[in-house]
Scaffold this motif. Structure first.
Motif, PDB file in Angstrom:
ATOM      1  N   LEU A 151       0.825  -1.201   0.000  1.00  0.00           N
ATOM      2  CA  LEU A 151       0.000   0.000   0.000  1.00  0.00           C
ATOM      3  C   LEU A 151       0.862   1.256   0.000  1.00  0.00           C
ATOM      4  CD1 LEU A 151      -3.273   0.745   1.740  1.00  0.00           C
ATOM      5  CD2 LEU A 151      -1.374   2.265   2.252  1.00  0.00           C
ATOM      6  N   VAL A 152       1.906   1.274   0.851  1.00  0.00           N
ATOM      7  CA  VAL A 152       2.775   2.452   0.929  1.00  0.00           C
ATOM      8  C   VAL A 152       3.474   2.684  -0.408  1.00  0.00           C
ATOM      9  CG1 VAL A 152       4.794   3.437   2.067  1.00  0.00           C
ATOM     10  CG2 VAL A 152       3.119   2.164   3.411  1.00  0.00           C
ATOM     11  N   GLN A 153       3.926   1.622  -1.038  1.00  0.00           N
ATOM     12  CA  GLN A 153       4.626   1.759  -2.317  1.00  0.00           C
ATOM     13  C   GLN A 153       3.693   2.291  -3.405  1.00  0.00           C
ATOM     14  OE1 GLN A 153       6.252  -1.881  -3.918  1.00  0.00           O
ATOM     15  NE2 GLN A 153       7.603  -0.798  -5.314  1.00  0.00           N
ATOM     16  N   GLU A 154       2.468   1.769  -3.464  1.00  0.00           N
ATOM     17  CA  GLU A 154       1.537   2.222  -4.498  1.00  0.00           C
ATOM     18  C   GLU A 154       1.153   3.685  -4.279  1.00  0.00           C
ATOM     19  OE1 GLU A 154      -2.533   0.655  -6.735  1.00  0.00           O
ATOM     20  OE2 GLU A 154      -1.401  -0.665  -5.394  1.00  0.00           O
ATOM     21  N   LEU A 155       0.931   4.070  -3.026  1.00  0.00           N
ATOM     22  CA  LEU A 155       0.615   5.462  -2.744  1.00  0.00           C
ATOM     23  C   LEU A 155       1.800   6.372  -3.064  1.00  0.00           C
ATOM     24  CD1 LEU A 155      -1.620   7.326  -1.403  1.00  0.00           C
ATOM     25  CD2 LEU A 155      -0.216   7.172   0.657  1.00  0.00           C
ATOM     26  N   SER A 156       3.008   5.933  -2.740  1.00  0.00           N
ATOM     27  CA  SER A 156       4.203   6.731  -3.006  1.00  0.00           C
ATOM     28  C   SER A 156       4.450   6.867  -4.504  1.00  0.00           C
ATOM     29  CB  SER A 156       5.419   6.103  -2.320  1.00  0.00           C
ATOM     30  OG  SER A 156       5.267   6.104  -0.918  1.00  0.00           O
TER      31      SER A 156
ATOM     32  N   ALA B  29       3.154  14.797   4.065  1.00  0.00           N
ATOM     33  CA  ALA B  29       3.962  13.622   4.378  1.00  0.00           C
ATOM     34  C   ALA B  29       3.158  12.722   5.311  1.00  0.00           C
ATOM     35  CB  ALA B  29       5.281  14.021   5.037  1.00  0.00           C
ATOM     36  N   PHE B  30       3.489  11.430   5.300  1.00  0.00           N
ATOM     37  CA  PHE B  30       2.755  10.448   6.101  1.00  0.00           C
ATOM     38  C   PHE B  30       3.696   9.631   6.967  1.00  0.00           C
ATOM     39  CE2 PHE B  30      -0.015  11.153   2.480  1.00  0.00           C
ATOM     40  CZ  PHE B  30      -1.300  11.099   3.022  1.00  0.00           C
ATOM     41  N   LEU B  31       3.193   9.211   8.104  1.00  0.00           N
ATOM     42  CA  LEU B  31       3.755   8.097   8.860  1.00  0.00           C
ATOM     43  C   LEU B  31       2.709   6.988   8.841  1.00  0.00           C
ATOM     44  CD1 LEU B  31       5.395   9.678  12.061  1.00  0.00           C
ATOM     45  CD2 LEU B  31       6.552   8.775  10.035  1.00  0.00           C
ATOM     46  N   PHE B  32       3.040   5.868   8.221  1.00  0.00           N
ATOM     47  CA  PHE B  32       2.129   4.730   8.160  1.00  0.00           C
ATOM     48  C   PHE B  32       2.543   3.691   9.192  1.00  0.00           C
ATOM     49  CE2 PHE B  32       1.651   6.387   3.820  1.00  0.00           C
ATOM     50  CZ  PHE B  32       0.273   6.368   3.684  1.00  0.00           C
ATOM     51  N   ALA B  33       1.598   3.279  10.017  1.00  0.00           N
ATOM     52  CA  ALA B  33       1.820   2.191  10.964  1.00  0.00           C
ATOM     53  C   ALA B  33       0.904   1.042  10.559  1.00  0.00           C
ATOM     54  CB  ALA B  33       1.504   2.636  12.386  1.00  0.00           C
ATOM     55  N   GLY B  34       1.478  -0.152  10.416  1.00  0.00           N
ATOM     56  CA  GLY B  34       0.674  -1.284   9.990  1.00  0.00           C
ATOM     57  C   GLY B  34       1.243  -2.600  10.450  1.00  0.00           C
TER      58      GLY B  34
ATOM     59  N   PHE C 191       4.818  -5.901  12.548  1.00  0.00           N
ATOM     60  CA  PHE C 191       4.561  -4.476  12.713  1.00  0.00           C
ATOM     61  C   PHE C 191       5.590  -3.657  11.938  1.00  0.00           C
ATOM     62  CE2 PHE C 191       2.486  -6.204  16.507  1.00  0.00           C
ATOM     63  CZ  PHE C 191       1.250  -5.585  16.397  1.00  0.00           C
ATOM     64  N   GLN C 192       5.094  -2.629  11.221  1.00  0.00           N
ATOM     65  CA  GLN C 192       5.961  -1.809  10.368  1.00  0.00           C
ATOM     66  C   GLN C 192       5.591  -0.339  10.491  1.00  0.00           C
ATOM     67  OE1 GLN C 192       5.672  -3.856   6.309  1.00  0.00           O
ATOM     68  NE2 GLN C 192       4.454  -5.125   7.703  1.00  0.00           N
ATOM     69  N   LEU C 193       6.607   0.497  10.371  1.00  0.00           N
ATOM     70  CA  LEU C 193       6.424   1.953  10.412  1.00  0.00           C
ATOM     71  C   LEU C 193       7.138   2.555   9.204  1.00  0.00           C
ATOM     72  CD1 LEU C 193       5.513   4.555  11.958  1.00  0.00           C
ATOM     73  CD2 LEU C 193       7.734   4.468  13.125  1.00  0.00           C
ATOM     74  N   TYR C 194       6.385   3.273   8.355  1.00  0.00           N
ATOM     75  CA  TYR C 194       6.949   3.853   7.137  1.00  0.00           C
ATOM     76  C   TYR C 194       6.743   5.369   7.123  1.00  0.00           C
ATOM     77  CZ  TYR C 194       7.249  -0.856   5.150  1.00  0.00           C
ATOM     78  OH  TYR C 194       7.547  -2.184   4.924  1.00  0.00           O
ATOM     79  N   HIS C 195       7.727   6.044   6.546  1.00  0.00           N
ATOM     80  CA  HIS C 195       7.645   7.486   6.311  1.00  0.00           C
ATOM     81  C   HIS C 195       7.579   7.708   4.810  1.00  0.00           C
ATOM     82  CE1 HIS C 195       9.985  11.528   6.061  1.00  0.00           C
ATOM     83  NE2 HIS C 195       8.678  11.728   5.968  1.00  0.00           N
ATOM     84  N   SER C 196       6.555   8.425   4.357  1.00  0.00           N
ATOM     85  CA  SER C 196       6.379   8.724   2.933  1.00  0.00           C
ATOM     86  C   SER C 196       6.437  10.231   2.725  1.00  0.00           C
ATOM     87  CB  SER C 196       5.038   8.177   2.430  1.00  0.00           C
ATOM     88  OG  SER C 196       4.801   8.550   1.091  1.00  0.00           O
ATOM     89  N   GLU C 197       7.325  10.679   1.817  1.00  0.00           N
ATOM     90  CA  GLU C 197       7.553  12.106   1.581  1.00  0.00           C
ATOM     91  C   GLU C 197       6.759  12.605   0.374  1.00  0.00           C
ATOM     92  OE1 GLU C 197      11.727  12.482   1.018  1.00  0.00           O
ATOM     93  OE2 GLU C 197      12.221  12.123   3.129  1.00  0.00           O
ATOM     94  N   PRO C 198       6.615  13.931   0.218  1.00  0.00           N
ATOM     95  CA  PRO C 198       5.930  14.478  -0.961  1.00  0.00           C
ATOM     96  C   PRO C 198       6.590  14.079  -2.275  1.00  0.00           C
ATOM     97  CG  PRO C 198       6.117  16.165   0.726  1.00  0.00           C
ATOM     98  CD  PRO C 198       6.924  14.999   1.198  1.00  0.00           C
ATOM     99  N   SER C 199       7.898  13.832  -2.258  1.00  0.00           N
ATOM    100  CA  SER C 199       8.619  13.456  -3.476  1.00  0.00           C
ATOM    101  C   SER C 199       8.269  12.053  -3.947  1.00  0.00           C
ATOM    102  CB  SER C 199      10.123  13.546  -3.235  1.00  0.00           C
ATOM    103  OG  SER C 199      10.522  12.616  -2.233  1.00  0.00           O
ATOM    104  N   GLY C 200       7.674  11.229  -3.086  1.00  0.00           N
ATOM    105  CA  GLY C 200       7.385   9.841  -3.427  1.00  0.00           C
ATOM    106  C   GLY C 200       8.343   8.864  -2.779  1.00  0.00           C
ATOM    107  N   ASN C 201       9.408   9.343  -2.151  1.00  0.00           N
ATOM    108  CA  ASN C 201      10.312   8.460  -1.419  1.00  0.00           C
ATOM    109  C   ASN C 201       9.614   7.922  -0.168  1.00  0.00           C
ATOM    110  OD1 ASN C 201      12.507   8.805  -3.156  1.00  0.00           O
ATOM    111  ND2 ASN C 201      13.218  10.611  -2.059  1.00  0.00           N
TER     112      ASN C 201
END
Length: 231
Positions: A110-115, A133-138, A145-155
């Motif tokens: 999900l994080v990759q597709e959104l990014s 920007a997002f912090l995704f917890a899933g 358990f995973q925590l991701y940071h997604s930036e406006p650039s798509g990284n």
């Protein structure tokens, strides 16, 4: 110099910079601070709650923490209008995956597709980057358990503890010092409150200034669920 290269998203400056992306990052850096922490049995998300006016109905003010699916929650920092578009987009991704495969979507998928969607808005003319920007917890059966940071650039990147929004650099410095693996929920709340208190520059934190989500798993059934925590 910047004015010669910031009118289009696709125009690089001589230094190799995309100014529109940097402007989007600035909108994130002026938003309320959000923090994510791995704990012993889940992930804690905490965010600064900004009250824009005492005249507003509190139930209708934009929230910083959102539920994407049963097993994924997100914290946002940046433009709320942009965030709502992407939150709905993420929910559609999760819903389509469940309808097609009959199971919950893996968090990184999900994080990759959104990014990827966000990155597309940095490379076509007539568009602008999303200023959020997002912090995704899933949690999923593949990686726990995973925590991701997604930036406006798509990284996007995975973290044990992360911070976004205003004073995020100071927050990350404090997290480097205070975060340890295997924190209990009470210890994680203590660390989050300490960081937010410093970044918000306030003496006492109250429930109307901070909101918290805790993503965890039922030990008996294995079901992932989210609960709202109070200070």
């Amino acid at each position: 110099m910047a004015r010669r290269y910031d009118s289009r998203t696709t125009t690089f400056s001589p230094e190799g910079r995309l100014f529109q992306v940097e402007y989007a990052l600035e909108s994130v850096n002026h938003a309320g601070t959000c923090i994510g922490l791995h704990t012993e049995n889940g992930i804690l998300l905490a965010s600064e709650k900004k009250i824009m006016s005492k005249l507003l109905e509190q139930s209708s003010t934009p929230e910083k923490l959102w539920k994407i699916d049963q097993h994924i929650v997100a914290a946002i920092a940046g433009l709320n209008a942009d965030a709502m578009i992407l939150i709905n987009f993420a929910r559609v991704i999760a819903g389509r995956y469940r309808a097609r495969y009959g199971t919950l979507i893996p968090v990184e998928n999900l994080v990759q597709e959104l990014s990827d969607h966000k990155q597309g808005y940095t490379q076509f003319g007539g568009l602008r980057p999303y200023g959020v920007a997002f912090l995704f917890a899933g949690c999923d059966g593949r990686n726990g358990f995973q925590l991701y940071h997604s930036e406006p650039s798509g990284n996007y990147s995975a973290w044990k503890a992360a911070a976004i929004g205003a004073s995020h650099q100071a927050a990350r410095s404090m997290l480097k010092t205070d975060f340890t693996e295997g924190l209990s929920i009470d210890e994680a709340k203590s660390v989050a409150c300490k960081v937010l208190q410093k970044t918000m520059d306030c003496v006492n934190l109250t429930s109307d200034k901070v909101e918290m989500f805790y993503l965890t798993r039922n030990k008996d059934t294995g079901e992932v669920f989210t609960q709202t925590l109070s200070l």
